[in-house]
Design a protein around this motif. Structure first.
Motif, mmCIF file in Angstrom:
data_model
loop_
_atom_site.group_PDB
_atom_site.id
_atom_site.type_symbol
_atom_site.label_atom_id
_atom_site.label_comp_id
_atom_site.label_asym_id
_atom_site.label_seq_id
_atom_site.Cartn_x
_atom_site.Cartn_y
_atom_site.Cartn_z
ATOM 1 N N GLU A 31 83.419 135.405 35.195
ATOM 2 C CA GLU A 31 82.633 134.713 34.170
ATOM 3 C C GLU A 31 81.138 134.906 34.393
ATOM 4 N N ALA A 32 80.705 134.848 35.641
ATOM 5 C CA ALA A 32 79.279 135.013 35.950
ATOM 6 C C ALA A 32 78.815 136.439 35.673
ATOM 7 N N PHE A 33 79.621 137.428 36.047
ATOM 8 C CA PHE A 33 79.262 138.820 35.769
ATOM 9 C C PHE A 33 79.214 139.064 34.261
ATOM 10 N N ASP A 34 80.214 138.550 33.545
ATOM 11 C CA ASP A 34 80.242 138.712 32.087
ATOM 12 C C ASP A 34 79.028 138.054 31.430
ATOM 13 N N ALA A 35 78.698 136.839 31.869
ATOM 14 C CA ALA A 35 77.557 136.115 31.297
ATOM 15 C C ALA A 35 76.243 136.856 31.534
ATOM 16 N N ALA A 36 76.167 137.575 32.654
ATOM 17 C CA ALA A 36 74.950 138.335 32.981
ATOM 18 C C ALA A 36 74.965 139.732 32.357
ATOM 19 N N GLY A 37 76.036 140.060 31.640
ATOM 20 C CA GLY A 37 76.137 141.373 31.019
ATOM 21 C C GLY A 37 76.385 142.490 32.024
ATOM 22 N N ILE A 38 77.008 142.157 33.143
ATOM 23 C CA ILE A 38 77.294 143.144 34.180
ATOM 24 C C ILE A 38 78.755 143.569 34.062
ATOM 25 N N ASP A 39 78.973 144.854 33.818
ATOM 26 C CA ASP A 39 80.312 145.403 33.649
ATOM 27 C C ASP A 39 80.907 145.699 35.026
ATOM 28 N N LEU A 40 81.477 144.652 35.635
ATOM 29 C CA LEU A 40 81.949 144.765 37.012
ATOM 30 C C LEU A 40 83.020 143.711 37.258
ATOM 31 N N THR A 41 83.979 144.050 38.100
ATOM 32 C CA THR A 41 84.951 143.065 38.569
ATOM 33 C C THR A 41 84.607 142.688 40.008
ATOM 34 N N LYS A 42 85.230 141.629 40.502
ATOM 35 C CA LYS A 42 84.984 141.223 41.882
ATOM 36 C C LYS A 42 85.413 142.336 42.841
ATOM 37 N N GLU A 43 86.522 142.981 42.554
ATOM 38 C CA GLU A 43 87.006 144.064 43.412
ATOM 39 C C GLU A 43 85.998 145.212 43.444
ATOM 40 N N GLN A 44 85.439 145.555 42.281
ATOM 41 C CA GLN A 44 84.440 146.616 42.221
ATOM 42 C C GLN A 44 83.173 146.203 42.967
ATOM 43 N N MET A 45 82.799 144.940 42.851
ATOM 44 C CA MET A 45 81.619 144.434 43.571
ATOM 45 C C MET A 45 81.814 144.580 45.073
ATOM 46 N N LEU A 46 83.027 144.297 45.565
ATOM 47 C CA LEU A 46 83.292 144.421 46.995
ATOM 48 C C LEU A 46 83.193 145.876 47.458
ATOM 49 N N ILE A 47 83.613 146.795 46.612
ATOM 50 C CA ILE A 47 83.470 148.223 46.935
ATOM 51 C C ILE A 47 81.984 148.571 47.009
ATOM 52 N N LEU A 48 81.213 148.139 46.007
ATOM 53 C CA LEU A 48 79.777 148.422 46.010
ATOM 54 C C LEU A 48 79.102 147.823 47.234
ATOM 55 N N LYS A 49 79.487 146.614 47.606
ATOM 56 C CA LYS A 49 78.902 145.962 48.790
ATOM 57 C C LYS A 49 79.155 146.801 50.038
ATOM 58 N N ARG A 114 73.577 140.266 43.397
ATOM 59 C CA ARG A 114 73.241 139.483 44.599
ATOM 60 C C ARG A 114 72.900 138.017 44.297
ATOM 61 N N PRO A 115 72.036 137.709 43.325
ATOM 62 C CA PRO A 115 71.785 136.280 43.051
ATOM 63 C C PRO A 115 73.017 135.565 42.492
ATOM 64 N N ILE A 116 73.846 136.291 41.769
ATOM 65 C CA ILE A 116 75.084 135.704 41.233
ATOM 66 C C ILE A 116 76.023 135.356 42.383
ATOM 67 N N ILE A 117 76.165 136.286 43.307
ATOM 68 C CA ILE A 117 77.026 136.059 44.470
ATOM 69 C C ILE A 117 76.518 134.856 45.269
ATOM 70 N N GLN A 118 75.206 134.806 45.493
ATOM 71 C CA GLN A 118 74.646 133.690 46.265
ATOM 72 C C GLN A 118 74.884 132.359 45.560
ATOM 73 N N ASN A 119 74.754 132.348 44.246
ATOM 74 C CA ASN A 119 74.997 131.117 43.490
ATOM 75 C C ASN A 119 76.448 130.662 43.629
ATOM 76 N N ILE A 120 77.378 131.596 43.558
ATOM 77 C CA ILE A 120 78.791 131.239 43.688
ATOM 78 C C ILE A 120 79.073 130.727 45.097
ATOM 79 N N ILE A 121 78.486 131.353 46.096
ATOM 80 C CA ILE A 121 78.642 130.872 47.473
ATOM 81 C C ILE A 121 78.082 129.458 47.595
ATOM 82 N N ASP A 122 76.914 129.213 47.003
ATOM 83 C CA ASP A 122 76.307 127.877 47.064
ATOM 84 C C ASP A 122 77.209 126.829 46.420
ATOM 85 N N VAL A 123 77.788 127.147 45.275
ATOM 86 C CA VAL A 123 78.694 126.210 44.589
ATOM 87 C C VAL A 123 79.938 125.986 45.448
ATOM 88 N N MET A 124 80.506 127.071 45.947
ATOM 89 C CA MET A 124 81.738 126.992 46.742
ATOM 90 C C MET A 124 81.542 126.144 47.991
#
Length: 154
Positions: A31-49, A114-124
């Protein structure tokens, strides 16, 4: 012959709680990636990381690092190549292996996450103190170790 039915209290076990939590986290990322207009899944983000930290890694090593089997990683990388996030090159040392590289576009996309990931970590982790966080990590590692032991004992 009488059949014995085992009474299993699955709801009181750890499994469904882990599964539900993973699904909630996955949905939050998507949802956060979609809202930011980023065409990415969590799995793809982990590969990029992983590539951002260790570019040019062997595809088999990347599969191990990301807990994926080789065929599902190959499919995932194909999608990411189509999006222009990664490229695979045949290894000069061993022509049977590919090395995976993050592209400039992949680096840019990862930086946007990166800021999206940090925000999700902060919420979690909100309202969870450091001791509870460390205990949670320790328990999850123990569960992972239990499964590793189970598979090696077969």
């Amino acid at each position: 012959m009488k059949t014995t039915i085992l009474d299993i209290d699955f709801e009181s076990s750890i499994g469904p709680w882990l599964g539900r939590t993973v699904k909630i986290v996955d949905n939050c990322f998507q949802e956060a990636f979609d809202a930011a207009g980023i065409d990415l899944t969590k799995e793809q983000m982990l590969i990029l990381k992983n590539l951002y930290e260790q570019d040019g890694i062997n595809q088999n090593e990347l599969a191990t690092l990301t807990y994926r089997d080789k065929s599902s990683l190959a499919r995932l990388l194909s999608k990411m190549e189509t999006k222009g996030y990664v490229k695979r090159l045949q290894s000069e040392d061993d022509k049977r292996n590919n090395e995976v590289f993050i592209t400039p576009n992949g680096k840019e996309i990862f930086q946007k996450t990166r800021p999206i990931i940090q925000n999700i970590i902060d919420v979690m982790e909100s309202d969870i103190d450091q001791n509870d966080k460390l205990l949670m990590i320790q328990l999850l590692k123990k569960i992972q170790q239990n499964f590793k032991l189970e598979t090696t004992n077969k």
